[in-house]
Each structure stands twice: as structure tokens, then as C-alpha cells.
Design a protein around this motif. Structure first.
Motif, PDB file in Angstrom:
ATOM      1  N   TYR A   1      -6.810   0.904 -19.801  1.00 24.38           N
ATOM      2  CA  TYR A   1      -7.861   0.225 -20.141  1.00 24.38           C
ATOM      3  C   TYR A   1      -7.677  -0.650 -21.026  1.00 24.38           C
ATOM      4  CZ  TYR A   1     -11.038   4.202 -18.132  1.00 24.38           C
ATOM      5  OH  TYR A   1     -11.575   5.024 -17.376  1.00 24.38           O
TER       6      TYR A   1
ATOM      7  N   LYS B   1     -16.750  -4.625 -23.305  1.00 26.90           N
ATOM      8  CA  LYS B   1     -16.396  -3.687 -22.373  1.00 26.90           C
ATOM      9  C   LYS B   1     -15.010  -3.232 -21.981  1.00 26.90           C
ATOM     10  CE  LYS B   1     -16.943  -5.728 -17.447  1.00 26.90           C
ATOM     11  NZ  LYS B   1     -17.561  -5.347 -16.353  1.00 26.90           N
TER      12      LYS B   1
ATOM     13  N   VAL C   1     -12.279  -2.463 -19.698  1.00 28.80           N
ATOM     14  CA  VAL C   1     -12.196  -2.661 -18.235  1.00 28.80           C
ATOM     15  C   VAL C   1     -11.012  -1.601 -17.667  1.00 28.80           C
ATOM     16  CG1 VAL C   1     -11.337  -4.123 -16.352  1.00 28.80           C
ATOM     17  CG2 VAL C   1     -12.678  -4.942 -18.534  1.00 28.80           C
ATOM     18  N   LYS C   2     -11.308  -0.820 -16.525  1.00 31.69           N
ATOM     19  CA  LYS C   2     -10.444  -0.047 -16.067  1.00 31.69           C
ATOM     20  C   LYS C   2      -9.374  -0.708 -14.990  1.00 31.69           C
ATOM     21  CE  LYS C   2     -10.320   4.108 -13.316  1.00 31.69           C
ATOM     22  NZ  LYS C   2     -11.338   4.900 -12.503  1.00 31.69           N
TER      23      LYS C   2
ATOM     24  N   LYS D   1      -7.789  -0.730 -12.047  1.00 33.99           N
ATOM     25  CA  LYS D   1      -8.189  -0.460 -10.800  1.00 33.99           C
ATOM     26  C   LYS D   1      -7.012   0.110  -9.767  1.00 33.99           C
ATOM     27  CE  LYS D   1     -12.405  -1.528 -11.868  1.00 33.99           C
ATOM     28  NZ  LYS D   1     -12.296  -2.252 -13.151  1.00 33.99           N
TER      29      LYS D   1
ATOM     30  N   ASN E   1     -18.366  -0.524 -11.452  1.00 33.43           N
ATOM     31  CA  ASN E   1     -16.775  -0.771 -11.149  1.00 33.43           C
ATOM     32  C   ASN E   1     -16.048   0.393 -11.997  1.00 33.43           C
ATOM     33  OD1 ASN E   1     -17.342  -3.110  -9.906  1.00 33.43           O
ATOM     34  ND2 ASN E   1     -17.825  -4.244 -11.969  1.00 33.43           N
TER      35      ASN E   1
ATOM     36  N   ASP F   1     -16.077   0.605 -15.334  1.00 34.18           N
ATOM     37  CA  ASP F   1     -15.643   0.130 -16.649  1.00 34.18           C
ATOM     38  C   ASP F   1     -16.691   0.493 -17.564  1.00 34.18           C
ATOM     39  OD1 ASP F   1     -13.875  -1.492 -15.313  1.00 34.18           O
ATOM     40  OD2 ASP F   1     -15.252  -3.259 -15.162  1.00 34.18           O
TER      41      ASP F   1
ATOM     42  N   ASN G   1     -22.682  -8.689 -13.980  1.00 36.47           N
ATOM     43  CA  ASN G   1     -21.401  -8.542 -13.166  1.00 36.47           C
ATOM     44  C   ASN G   1     -21.294  -9.628 -12.063  1.00 36.47           C
ATOM     45  OD1 ASN G   1     -20.343  -6.492 -15.170  1.00 36.47           O
ATOM     46  ND2 ASN G   1     -20.700  -4.784 -13.862  1.00 36.47           N
TER      47      ASN G   1
END
Length: 300
Positions: free
Chosen positions: A16, A24, A26-27, A29, A59, A61, A80
Motif C-alpha cells: 500500500y 488515500k 493506494v493498493k 494491484k 479500486n 484503495d 476517481n
């Protein structure tokens, strides 16, 4: 509210990335779901413990928000979409073949192996400051997997994880010399190997040897500049991401610099190698994802 950048640094998350501009987490992916789930639990627990409210967007996130309801989710979805439309056609260039959303690829360097065998039996620990070092070492021996690994950054640690090994330590400072000082106490009176490229751009080895850590350099590969037949002409106002001093050398051999260009340096060590006339900003974290975040939010 607790400083989220500091919280992110303290958690040492690999999968992350905190985007302070979008507020935020964010992962990644591309990571394995089982691995990312462990970090998801770790992250959400820490946020809840600090009474930081959040929700998960479409997403995957984690969006920091004081409310979690249908309208907030809808508002985030629209945000987004607008963010994607705004940034999808920007001229942001990464000088490698790694795919990062909103960036274009302009590969300018390759690595060439210079060793086909290595004996690690007498080392107490291994130090890695690049994922290429991990890849090259794994291609010639599995012996390294039994020895504690110390990684300079999350990107290097992620590469170690890909080969089924968990890094013993991941640097907090993420820059060569500072990383060395982090290691002094951890590796005191040990014999260690610094696994890397033929050319070294930090004082890591000297710092360790001067502070009761016996450190030897094992050069597994050298970095080769890709030279194109003709100079590459990039659009005006392009933003170029430089991830190492080698990418700086390769870029200026292949591309004519324009005054409208701007540069993003992945870290402090790389920043030292830019010509004086180049406008450079340093990424908030030593990842290409963080470099792209910085590029997307540069003020003109």
C-alpha cells in the motif's frame, strides 16, 4: 488526526502506498491477494486504533473520509473518474519497462551479469539496495535465501518477497548513506555482503566498515546504457522520472533536454547527479509510484 505520512512510514507497508494528494492508501494491484490481505488487516487496524475513518473505493484503495455512506462512495467514484481523465494523457516518462499507471515507458538502461557463481557461506547478512541485485543473485544461487536480508526500501523488499523470502529489515530512510547508519547497530561485529552493481553511488560500504561492520562488495552486474541511433524528441513540458544516476547518464546521451522539461528524482542520492540547469523535484517516497504521484501534482 495523526500524520498519515508518518503512520505509513512507521507501518513499513510494502503493498500500500499513501497518496497524500488524494488522501488515500493506494493498493498495489499486482500483488498476491493473500499477501496484500495481511497488510490490509494491519493498516485498517492502525487506522481504527487512531480513530481515522475510511472506506474502500471501487479500486480497492482505502480512502480517508469522515463519512462512509452511499453518497461519499458515489462522490469518490466521480472523483476517481475525473482524476483518470485529467491524467491519462500526460507526458510522464519512466526510463524503464515497469508499467505504472499514468506514465509512459522509455527504456534506457539494461543490466548485464558479470558473475555466474558466488559463495555466500561465510556471511552473516546480505544487504540489497536494488531489486536488480536480488534478481541477479537469485539467478545464480538459492543459498542467499538462508541468510538474513536487509533491504533499503519497500521496492527492494517486495522483490525479495517474490522469491519466497521475507526481508529481515527494511530501511526507513531509503537513501544509501542514511541506510548505512540504520544498519550499524543491527549488524555490529558481523560479516556482511553488499550485493549490487559494479558501480556504487553511495558511501554505504565505507560507513559500515568504519563502524565495526565488516562489509564486502559483491558486484553481480553492470548497468548498460541503451543508445538509440537518433536522438529522441520528447514533447514540450514532459516530466521525466529518474530512478538512478545511470538513468541520468543514459537520458542525456539519448535525449536533448528542453527548458520546459521537469525531472523527478526517486531519491537524494540520484538528485546529486543532475546537471545544474535541470529543474528537479524529489519524490516523497523511493518508489516509482511515488515519483508518478509527484509528477501528477507538480505545479506549473
Amino acid at each position: 488526526m495523526k500524520n498519515l505520512t508518518k503512520l505509513f512510514d512507521n507501518l513499513k507497508l510494502l503493498y500500500y502506498e499513501y497518496d497524500k494528494y488524494q488522501n488515500k492508501f493506494v493498493k498495489d494491484k499486482d500483488c498476491d491477494k493473500n499477501i496484500s490481505y495481511k497488510e490490509f488487516i494491519k493498516l485498517t487496524y492502525e487506522l481504527s486504533k487512531n480513530q481515522i475513518q475510511f472506506f474502500i473505493d471501487e479500486n480497492g484503495d482505502l480512502v480517508i473520509s469522515p463519512k462512509d455512506n452511499f453518497f461519499e462512495h458515489l462522490k469518490q467514484r466521480v472523483k476517481n473518474i475525473n482524476y483518470d481523465i485529467k491524467n491519462r494523457n500526460k507526458n510522464i516518462y519512466i526510463l524503464s519497462d515497469k508499467n505504472i499507471k499514468y506514465a509512459k515507458n522509455l527504456p534506457l538502461i539494461n543490466t548485464k551479469p558479470i558473475l555466474d557463481k558466488v559463495d555466500l557461506e561465510n556471511y552473516d547478512a546480505l544487504i540489497f539496495t536494488s531489486k536488480n541485485a536480488v534478481i541477479h543473485l537469485n539467478s545464480i544461487t538459492n543459498q542467499w535465501k538462508k541468510i538474513p536480508s536487509y533491504a533499503i526500501s519497500t521496492q527492494t523488499a517486495k522483490q525479495i518477497n517474490k522469491f519466497g523470502v521475507k526481508a529481515t529489515f527494511v530501511g526507513k530512510e531509503k537513501h544509501g548513506d542514511e541506510f548505512a547508519y540504520e544498519l550499524i547497530e543491527l549488524l555490529a561485529n558481523k560479516k556482511v555482503a553488499y550485493i549490487g552493481a559494479k558501480k556504487i553511488v553511495s558511501n554505504l560500504i565505507d560507513i559500515l566498515n568504519e563502524n565495526n561492520v565488516s562489509c564486502e562488495h559483491i558486484a553481480l552486474y553492470e548497468t548498460i546504457c541503451i543508445e538509440y541511433e537518433k536522438k529522441i524528441d520528447l514533447p514540450n513540458d514532459s516530466i521525466i522520472i529518474f530512478s538512478s544516476p545511470s538513468t541520468i547518464d543514459a537520458f542525456f546521451k539519448n535525449v536533448n533536454w528542453k527548458n520546459s522539461f521537469r525531472a523527478i528524482s526517486i531519491g537524494k542520492t540520484t538528485m546529486k547527479y543532475f546537471p545544474e540547469n535541470v529543474n528537479v523535484s524529489v519524490a516523497d517516497n523511493t518508489t516509482l509510484e511515488s515519483c508518478v504521484q509527484k509528477a501528477l501534482n507538480l505545479e506549473k
